[in-house]
Design an enzyme around this catalytic site. Sequence first.
Site, PDB file in Angstrom:
ATOM      1  N   LYS A 176       0.594  -1.216   0.222  1.00 56.81           N
ATOM      2  CA  LYS A 176      -0.185  -0.284   0.210  1.00 56.81           C
ATOM      3  C   LYS A 176       1.036   1.424  -0.202  1.00 56.81           C
ATOM      4  O   LYS A 176       1.953   0.940   0.961  1.00 56.81           O
ATOM      5  CB  LYS A 176      -0.519   0.066   1.112  1.00 56.81           C
ATOM      6  CG  LYS A 176      -0.273   0.142   2.895  1.00 56.81           C
ATOM      7  CD  LYS A 176      -0.829  -0.198   3.222  1.00 56.81           C
ATOM      8  CE  LYS A 176      -0.524  -0.283   5.228  1.00 56.81           C
ATOM      9  NZ  LYS A 176      -1.617  -1.106   5.693  1.00 56.81           N
ATOM     10  N   ARG A 186     -10.962  -1.459  15.157  1.00 54.14           N
ATOM     11  CA  ARG A 186     -10.437  -0.323  13.960  1.00 54.14           C
ATOM     12  C   ARG A 186     -11.501  -0.963  12.791  1.00 54.14           C
ATOM     13  O   ARG A 186     -12.155   0.011  12.965  1.00 54.14           O
ATOM     14  CB  ARG A 186      -9.150  -0.641  13.419  1.00 54.14           C
ATOM     15  CG  ARG A 186      -8.725   0.365  12.291  1.00 54.14           C
ATOM     16  CD  ARG A 186      -7.752   0.151  11.729  1.00 54.14           C
ATOM     17  NE  ARG A 186      -6.574  -0.771  11.595  1.00 54.14           N
ATOM     18  CZ  ARG A 186      -6.071  -0.942  10.822  1.00 54.14           C
ATOM     19  NH1 ARG A 186      -4.472   0.255  10.930  1.00 54.14           N
ATOM     20  NH2 ARG A 186      -5.193  -2.031  10.171  1.00 54.14           N
ATOM     21  N   TYR A 240      16.251  30.820   7.044  1.00 51.96           N
ATOM     22  CA  TYR A 240      15.140  31.476   7.616  1.00 51.96           C
ATOM     23  C   TYR A 240      14.661  31.869   9.186  1.00 51.96           C
ATOM     24  O   TYR A 240      15.543  30.780  10.444  1.00 51.96           O
ATOM     25  CB  TYR A 240      13.559  30.296   7.533  1.00 51.96           C
ATOM     26  CG  TYR A 240      12.612  30.092   5.699  1.00 51.96           C
ATOM     27  CD1 TYR A 240      12.283  31.767   5.168  1.00 51.96           C
ATOM     28  CD2 TYR A 240      12.928  29.007   5.721  1.00 51.96           C
ATOM     29  CE1 TYR A 240      12.652  31.961   4.489  1.00 51.96           C
ATOM     30  CE2 TYR A 240      12.344  29.246   4.145  1.00 51.96           C
ATOM     31  CZ  TYR A 240      11.986  30.865   2.893  1.00 51.96           C
ATOM     32  OH  TYR A 240      11.491  30.348   2.196  1.00 51.96           O
ATOM     33  N   MET A 273      11.022  24.605   2.103  1.00 50.55           N
ATOM     34  CA  MET A 273      10.191  23.033   1.702  1.00 50.55           C
ATOM     35  C   MET A 273      10.745  22.771   0.231  1.00 50.55           C
ATOM     36  O   MET A 273      10.888  22.098   0.432  1.00 50.55           O
ATOM     37  CB  MET A 273       9.167  24.592   0.775  1.00 50.55           C
ATOM     38  CG  MET A 273       8.275  23.460   0.037  1.00 50.55           C
ATOM     39  SD  MET A 273       7.445  24.542  -0.784  1.00 50.55           S
ATOM     40  CE  MET A 273       5.681  24.974  -0.016  1.00 50.55           C
TER      41      MET A 273
END
Length: 691
Positions: free
Chosen positions: A356, A450, A582, A631
């Site tokens: 998955k 679940r 930053y 980023m």
Amino acid sequence: MRAKSPALDRFRIAAAVLVAAIHTSPLTTYTADGDFFLTRVLARLAVPFFFLVTGYFLSRSEWNSLPRFLKKTGLLYLAAMLFYLPLNLYSRNLSGWQNIVRGILFDGTFYHLWYFPAVLLGSLLAFLLSRKGPRFALTAAGLLYLIGLGGDSYYGLVSSLPFGKAFYDILFSLSAYTRNGIFFAPLFLLLGAYAKRRNPRLCLVGFLLSFAAMSVEAFLLRAAEAQRHDSMYLLLPFCSLFLFSLLLSRNSGQNRDARRFSAVFYVIHPWCIVLVRGGAEMLGLEAVLVSNSLGHFLAVLLFSAAVSLSAVFFLPRRPSETGRAWCEIDLRALRSNTFLLQRKAGVHSALMAVIKADAYGHGAIPCARALRRCGVRAFAVATLEEGITLRRAAVRGTILILGYTPPSEADLLVRWRLTQAVMDEPYARQLAAQGRRVAVHVAVDTGMHRIGIPVEEVAAFRRVYRLPHLRFTGIFSHLCTANGRSPQEESFAQMQTNAFLQLVSVLRSCGCPVGDTHLLASAGILRFPQQPCSYVRAGLALFGAWETQEERDESCGLRPVLSLRARIVSVRRLETGERAGYGLAFEAKRPTVLATVSIGYADGLPRSLAAQGGEVLLHGKRVPMVGRLCMDQLLIDATDAGETYSGEIVTLIGRDGEERISAEELAGHCGTITNELFSRLGERLGRCILP
Ligand SMILES: *Cc1c(COP(=O)(O)O)cnc(C)c1O
């Protein structure tokens, strides 16, 4: 990680020039024997080399790239046919539809274009043969080659045998030569596919000896006038393999410009031959540029090279996978983990590979194909889309969707032959109400709460098994404390296991068609005794990872599959007291070499990593991330790593020299687990599959 030497790609240029030599016979003016040696012996290594490289790269991707390769090569062939159409029309060498079909399918519509149908047909054949294993494939391709040999250099000997001539006459009515996609290409493609790095000295000696022997073979055959054509020798496969292994042992990295140059050169050089002849006639230079064989060859060479260089310069190209930041996927480690887990699962349980979230960020399609080749016949994914993606990539076998699929999508489940997990009784009713024959595995809630029908509600199970339309092919549960070491956690897992096994036996005794059973995931497979279940569901362990550093157990022999790497963008020096990034969050406490790395949180790295002790490997040394992670970029303090240059590679996960950073370590810095880290690795990352 330092400079690369792309020996294979560089040799392509030499091979293309040798092909041009075959078509211009550079030495005929001076020595017939010398020219025979150059063009009919030495240059005969060129085309097999192209097949070997092709086979090598196709097998590196587990033949995943075959469809793309066929499409690309097919289009190139089409373009080349159109490119040579004017010459075909002028020389009228393609008359009659049989000739045209034969030309397109086997011989090429112009003399050198035979390579394209040969590599298309040959790679398809080589792929099919390789599915039966290396020994079968090589034997079959070797036999085909021997048959081909009889129609080529050995024709004079073979055609005197009874039926020999009749047999080859039939072959030659289909294809002008046996040097084609059936008798010639598959062997070289497969030799390339199974080629390994070997000791370079051994390869060189092997090459020199086999090449000397092949030269003797060629001159003897010529003396005996046995050659109908002179492309195939008994020793050519050996010689080519030694040469290829020699180059492979020296090879690192790629040079795509060299690839493109050689491809363009190969396609266009016959046009250049025509134009050189025409031009020489117009200019009155025939004595130098046509009659003198060497002058002719050099003119063709220079002209073709100039055209090819301009084409490389002007044609558009795709960005490289390893240009900025990328995952390296080591399929050899994946295979070794698969075999190890299959052994741990025991003889009664098969492995269901949980792939998955794009195989935990490793790439579901290449991983699924590699797993199938290891004998895995069942897969699990989380969503309908993930299941369909695998089927579209022609992955066969059971594919179980562990997560929620809206019942209204039942027709897609059936169309793509996907198996759906049943969440609970209401879900089972909704799915059955669609009236489609969906295959399902029933989830059992043994305490995780679940999904699943509560294990104690036997009546609910019996109602579900009486629902119409559904095809019950399995039943499963999931342990929620299998990673835990405390006595409570261990006894909870034991309780869940007992409850599941008991339910299965009760349901069986009631005549419910429970089908396949499965319970254990990675942690359970590695830690608990084997269970009497049809499958174990391995996810994370396939990729050689544990959830956390504490669980990591080197002794069990699983190998990490994924490495994460990125490039240095820029290097600069800061004085003591200067700040960077930053918020100016980093302050240099000493004269500092600051390097910028081309990976950031948009690629899936946790933003907190830099502030929480994140490190990378540079020149085989650990260096710290500093300042705030951005980023698309991050900063490292490269002061202690020696001279550093932009374009160099840093390793975020994986090995560089003696040092290694594990995924568990990286996840640990940010208080997460490897599963989360892997599944967030961004789509923006390139993926580089190692065979
Ligand atoms: C994800 C998942 C797995 C695989 O778990 P790993 O710990 O990665 O082996 C197995 N079963 C179910 C139900 C899952 O959701």
